[in-house]
Design an enzyme around this catalytic site. Structure first.
Site, mmCIF file in Angstrom:
data_model
loop_
_atom_site.group_PDB
_atom_site.id
_atom_site.type_symbol
_atom_site.label_atom_id
_atom_site.label_comp_id
_atom_site.label_asym_id
_atom_site.label_seq_id
_atom_site.Cartn_x
_atom_site.Cartn_y
_atom_site.Cartn_z
ATOM 1 C CE1 TYR A 119 -3.858 2.285 1.301
ATOM 2 C CE2 TYR A 119 -1.961 4.103 2.118
ATOM 3 C CZ TYR A 119 -3.599 3.668 0.938
ATOM 4 O OH TYR A 119 -4.069 4.827 2.279
ATOM 5 C CD GLU A 207 -6.054 4.640 -1.222
ATOM 6 O OE1 GLU A 207 -5.985 4.714 0.663
ATOM 7 O OE2 GLU A 207 -6.978 4.205 -1.144
#
Length: 401
Positions: A119, A207
């Protein structure tokens, strides 16, 4: 402003963030042909991904019965069938609500073999007033869930805005994620690209979830940004006409679109008491106090610091478009804004819209006495709120909820 995944890929690509080969399509036949090209190059799996402004696509269901807004395909025929099932149909996910979103485009992308999901995100740390780059080994999960269950697995690196993300910071994050050898430099380059995308595009959030460690067709390990989400700062869009052109009005509520044309910040909710307030903080407090006294706010509506009579009238028109509205609370603190100007706008708006709903107005601040006199002398059935609490109680009582 939010943009689609395929548009986020376009921005990330400018800054050399590694991405799987992909194209966006509005036609199932063209999507199937591109899938055939991917398989001819040696790919074994291709992903067909519905393009909507909502998460949870993979677990979503179309109203035509087709399950999944992200489908992994092993043949060009499967790519065609999946694209055909998605295009022109409504996808319902946890984030869309039961009404769902109409899918007008699908992204067809190579889906290499994933060894590990990571991530990565960049956002503003408001406490420090500095950019923050976050990374985690728990890719594929919601970062909020990771923060609750595994907070120690969220790695944070604060960036000096005068210097930008320094090379050693990128390498530090790569090592913390367990990358080794040449992947450390690849990771640092990827993080630099993600940060530059955030900085140069005036984004509020970039993101990458998941950022994947993959096994390429050559058998070597590499990093790829398999899924991307970018939210942009509306106030900076004037600097980016190319990004502003990416706005998809079909993904926005019609009332919110109309409000933006008058420079009003409007979000429709599911209550019965409409709010017209100047300032986001005061608007949030107004919604809270309505709820506190047993009511339910029907909207968030911030007219800003210098609303004109035309903007106030437009705000009333937008509010009255919502059939669930049973009463209106106007809560204005006149700092930059003058209460007499707002009062004049309210009177004009009530007359123009022929308002028949209960209206409570609480004015405080600059020229407040003159503003209250304008409302009183108007002859209109406008209730005065002496304080926020008084105004909230009066409108809740008038609505009967």
């Amino acid at each position: 402003m939010n943009i689609h995944e395929y548009q986020a890929r376009q921005l990330l690509g400018r800054y050399e963030v590694p991405l799987p080969e992909a194209e966006v399509f509005t036609d199932a036949g063209a999507a199937g042909q591109f899938g055939a090209q991917l398989f001819a190059k040696g790919e074994t799996v291709a992903a067909v991904k519905a393009q909507i402004h909502a998460g949870g696509r993979g677990k979503g269901t179309f109203k035509n019965g087709f399950k999944g807004g992200v489908i992994l395909c092993k043949t060009a025929g499967e790519v065609f069938d999946s694209a055909r099932a998605m295009l022109g149909n409504v996808l319902v996910t946890q984030q869309t609500g039961p009404e769902g979103r109409l899918v007008g485009r699908v992204l067809v992308a190579a889906a290499p073999r994933i060894k590990k999901e990571l991530y990565c995100a960049v956002l503003l740390d408001r406490a420090l007033s500095r950019p923050l780059l976050m990374a985690s080994t728990e890719g594929g999960m919601d970062i909020e869930q990771v923060a609750v269950e595994h907070p120690e697995k969220i790695i944070k690196e604060t960036v000096d805005p005068a210097l930008g993300l320094l090379p050693f910071q990128g390498r530090k994050l790569a090592v913390a994620l367990g990358l080794k050898g040449d992947l450390i430099a690849a990771g640092a380059k990827c993080f630099a690209g993600v940060f530059k995308t955030w900085w140069e595009c005036d984004a509020s959030l970039v993101e990458i979830n998941p950022l994947c460690l993959i096994i390429g067709r050559d058998g070597k390990e590499a990093l790829l940004a398999v899924d991307a989400k970018i939210s942009l700062d509306d106030n900076a869009l004037y600097r980016h006409p190319d990004i502003q052109a990416m706005r998809d009005l079909a993904e926005e509520a019609p009332l919110e679109i109309e409000a933006s044309q008058y420079h009003l910040n409007y979000i429709q909710l599911d209550g019965s008491i409409a709010c017209l307030v100047n300032g986001a903080g005061l608007a949030m407090a107004t919604m809270d106090i309505i709820q506190h006294y047993g009511g339910r706010p029907a909207n968030f509506l911030d007219v800003g610091g210098g609303a004109s009579k035309e903007q106030v009238t437009a705000a009333f028109r937008i509010i009255l478009t919502d059939p669930n509205v049973k009463g209106i609370l106007v809560n204005i603190f006149g700092g930059i804004m003058q209460c007499d100007i707002i009062a004049t706008g309210i009177v004009a708006a009530v007359k123009e819209t022929r308002l028949r709903l209960p209206l409570v107005v609480r004015l405080e601040g600059n020229n407040v006495q003159l503003g209250r006199k304008i409302l009183q002398d108007s002859g209109l059935p406008i209730l005065n709120g002496g304080s926020m609490a008084d105004a909230a109680q009066k409108v809740v009582k008038a609505v009967g909820k």
